[in-house]
Design a protein around this motif. Sequence first.
Motif, PDB file in Angstrom:
ATOM      1  N   MET A   1      29.284  67.285  53.182  1.00  0.00           N
ATOM      2  CA  MET A   1      29.618  66.493  54.503  1.00  0.00           C
ATOM      3  C   MET A   1      29.534  67.555  55.562  1.00  0.00           C
ATOM      4  N   LYS A   2      28.944  66.566  57.012  1.00  0.00           N
ATOM      5  CA  LYS A   2      28.470  66.930  57.839  1.00  0.00           C
ATOM      6  C   LYS A   2      29.453  66.472  58.955  1.00  0.00           C
ATOM      7  N   ILE A   3      30.708  67.116  60.115  1.00  0.00           N
ATOM      8  CA  ILE A   3      31.054  66.445  60.968  1.00  0.00           C
ATOM      9  C   ILE A   3      30.855  67.553  62.409  1.00  0.00           C
ATOM     10  N   CYS A   4      30.219  66.770  63.177  1.00  0.00           N
ATOM     11  CA  CYS A   4      30.378  67.593  64.322  1.00  0.00           C
ATOM     12  C   CYS A   4      29.057  68.335  64.188  1.00  0.00           C
ATOM     13  N   GLY A   5      28.391  68.668  63.691  1.00  0.00           N
ATOM     14  CA  GLY A   5      26.984  69.199  64.054  1.00  0.00           C
ATOM     15  C   GLY A   5      27.753  70.523  63.173  1.00  0.00           C
ATOM     16  N   TYR A   6      29.135  70.737  61.761  1.00  0.00           N
ATOM     17  CA  TYR A   6      28.798  71.550  61.397  1.00  0.00           C
ATOM     18  C   TYR A   6      29.015  70.843  59.680  1.00  0.00           C
ATOM     19  N   PHE A  38      34.617  82.346  64.436  1.00  0.00           N
ATOM     20  CA  PHE A  38      35.496  82.189  65.229  1.00  0.00           C
ATOM     21  C   PHE A  38      37.248  83.371  64.319  1.00  0.00           C
ATOM     22  N   LYS A  39      37.181  83.262  63.032  1.00  0.00           N
ATOM     23  CA  LYS A  39      38.219  84.156  62.504  1.00  0.00           C
ATOM     24  C   LYS A  39      37.861  85.197  61.644  1.00  0.00           C
ATOM     25  N   THR A  40      37.907  86.074  62.463  1.00  0.00           N
ATOM     26  CA  THR A  40      37.536  88.068  61.250  1.00  0.00           C
ATOM     27  C   THR A  40      38.616  88.121  59.984  1.00  0.00           C
ATOM     28  N   GLY A  41      40.019  87.209  59.800  1.00  0.00           N
ATOM     29  CA  GLY A  41      40.408  87.661  58.680  1.00  0.00           C
ATOM     30  C   GLY A  41      41.129  86.476  58.162  1.00  0.00           C
ATOM     31  N   VAL A  42      40.250  85.942  56.961  1.00  0.00           N
ATOM     32  CA  VAL A  42      41.006  84.679  56.508  1.00  0.00           C
ATOM     33  C   VAL A  42      41.066  85.145  55.147  1.00  0.00           C
ATOM     34  N   PHE A  43      42.559  85.268  54.686  1.00  0.00           N
ATOM     35  CA  PHE A  43      42.593  84.658  53.167  1.00  0.00           C
ATOM     36  C   PHE A  43      41.867  83.960  52.132  1.00  0.00           C
ATOM     37  N   VAL A  44      41.483  83.807  50.978  1.00  0.00           N
ATOM     38  CA  VAL A  44      40.684  83.168  50.166  1.00  0.00           C
ATOM     39  C   VAL A  44      40.506  83.309  48.566  1.00  0.00           C
ATOM     40  N   ARG A  45      40.810  82.160  48.260  1.00  0.00           N
ATOM     41  CA  ARG A  45      40.720  82.797  46.670  1.00  0.00           C
ATOM     42  C   ARG A  45      39.295  82.164  46.066  1.00  0.00           C
ATOM     43  N   LEU A  67      39.620  73.200  59.754  1.00  0.00           N
ATOM     44  CA  LEU A  67      39.950  73.276  61.333  1.00  0.00           C
ATOM     45  C   LEU A  67      40.105  73.974  61.803  1.00  0.00           C
ATOM     46  N   GLN A  68      40.240  74.614  62.179  1.00  0.00           N
ATOM     47  CA  GLN A  68      40.415  75.701  63.462  1.00  0.00           C
ATOM     48  C   GLN A  68      39.155  76.039  64.001  1.00  0.00           C
ATOM     49  N   VAL A  69      38.890  76.503  63.367  1.00  0.00           N
ATOM     50  CA  VAL A  69      37.085  76.685  63.045  1.00  0.00           C
ATOM     51  C   VAL A  69      36.371  75.356  63.806  1.00  0.00           C
ATOM     52  N   ILE A  70      36.233  74.011  63.343  1.00  0.00           N
ATOM     53  CA  ILE A  70      35.471  73.580  63.863  1.00  0.00           C
ATOM     54  C   ILE A  70      36.094  72.274  65.060  1.00  0.00           C
ATOM     55  N   ARG A  85      40.498  65.015  63.924  1.00  0.00           N
ATOM     56  CA  ARG A  85      40.308  64.085  64.992  1.00  0.00           C
ATOM     57  C   ARG A  85      39.734  65.549  66.487  1.00  0.00           C
ATOM     58  N   SER A  86      37.957  65.461  67.271  1.00  0.00           N
ATOM     59  CA  SER A  86      37.553  65.902  68.041  1.00  0.00           C
ATOM     60  C   SER A  86      37.824  65.468  69.204  1.00  0.00           C
ATOM     61  N   PRO A  87      37.692  66.236  70.205  1.00  0.00           N
ATOM     62  CA  PRO A  87      37.052  66.374  71.401  1.00  0.00           C
ATOM     63  C   PRO A  87      36.544  65.124  71.435  1.00  0.00           C
ATOM     64  N   PHE A  88      35.338  65.015  70.605  1.00  0.00           N
ATOM     65  CA  PHE A  88      33.604  64.333  70.242  1.00  0.00           C
ATOM     66  C   PHE A  88      34.152  62.864  69.048  1.00  0.00           C
ATOM     67  N   LYS A  89      34.935  63.518  68.399  1.00  0.00           N
ATOM     68  CA  LYS A  89      34.603  62.402  66.818  1.00  0.00           C
ATOM     69  C   LYS A  89      35.682  62.134  66.787  1.00  0.00           C
ATOM     70  N   ILE A  90      35.642  61.375  65.836  1.00  0.00           N
ATOM     71  CA  ILE A  90      36.990  61.062  64.698  1.00  0.00           C
ATOM     72  C   ILE A  90      36.949  59.723  63.648  1.00  0.00           C
ATOM     73  N   VAL A  91      36.822  60.393  62.646  1.00  0.00           N
ATOM     74  CA  VAL A  91      36.998  60.653  61.021  1.00  0.00           C
ATOM     75  C   VAL A  91      38.302  60.389  60.331  1.00  0.00           C
ATOM     76  N   ARG A  92      37.822  59.290  59.634  1.00  0.00           N
ATOM     77  CA  ARG A  92      38.973  58.954  58.370  1.00  0.00           C
ATOM     78  C   ARG A  92      38.458  58.628  57.187  1.00  0.00           C
ATOM     79  N   LEU A  93      39.545  59.566  56.767  1.00  0.00           N
ATOM     80  CA  LEU A  93      38.325  60.246  54.980  1.00  0.00           C
ATOM     81  C   LEU A  93      39.171  59.416  53.983  1.00  0.00           C
ATOM     82  N   ASN A  94      38.522  58.506  53.034  1.00  0.00           N
ATOM     83  CA  ASN A  94      39.780  58.092  51.754  1.00  0.00           C
ATOM     84  C   ASN A  94      40.211  59.473  50.883  1.00  0.00           C
TER      85      ASN A  94
END
Length: 96
Positions: A1-6, A38-45, A67-70, A85-94
Amino acid sequence: MKICGYNLLVPDITEEITPESPEFTIFMIGLNAGRRNFKTGVFVRGSVTDNEVINFGNWLIPYGEVLQVIKFTSTVISDNEVELRSPFKIVRLNLD
């Protein structure tokens, strides 16, 4: 999925991944958008070897951090619908 260029990877997870899954561990990564960190330390599994990412489509990355990064906010519309929602785009996901 591509949202606002990401590009967002939304894996199709058919089996439940639990904290006891032997192939997955918790570790820290940095989140990048393009070449910018954008974020140097994020815990992932997830799972990695010395030079290879294993089963990346099933990694668990914190939703809020992505969400913070994008630069999106998330609003729950109903049990099966979310609005991003971003300043440029609104996307609804089912979610069904």
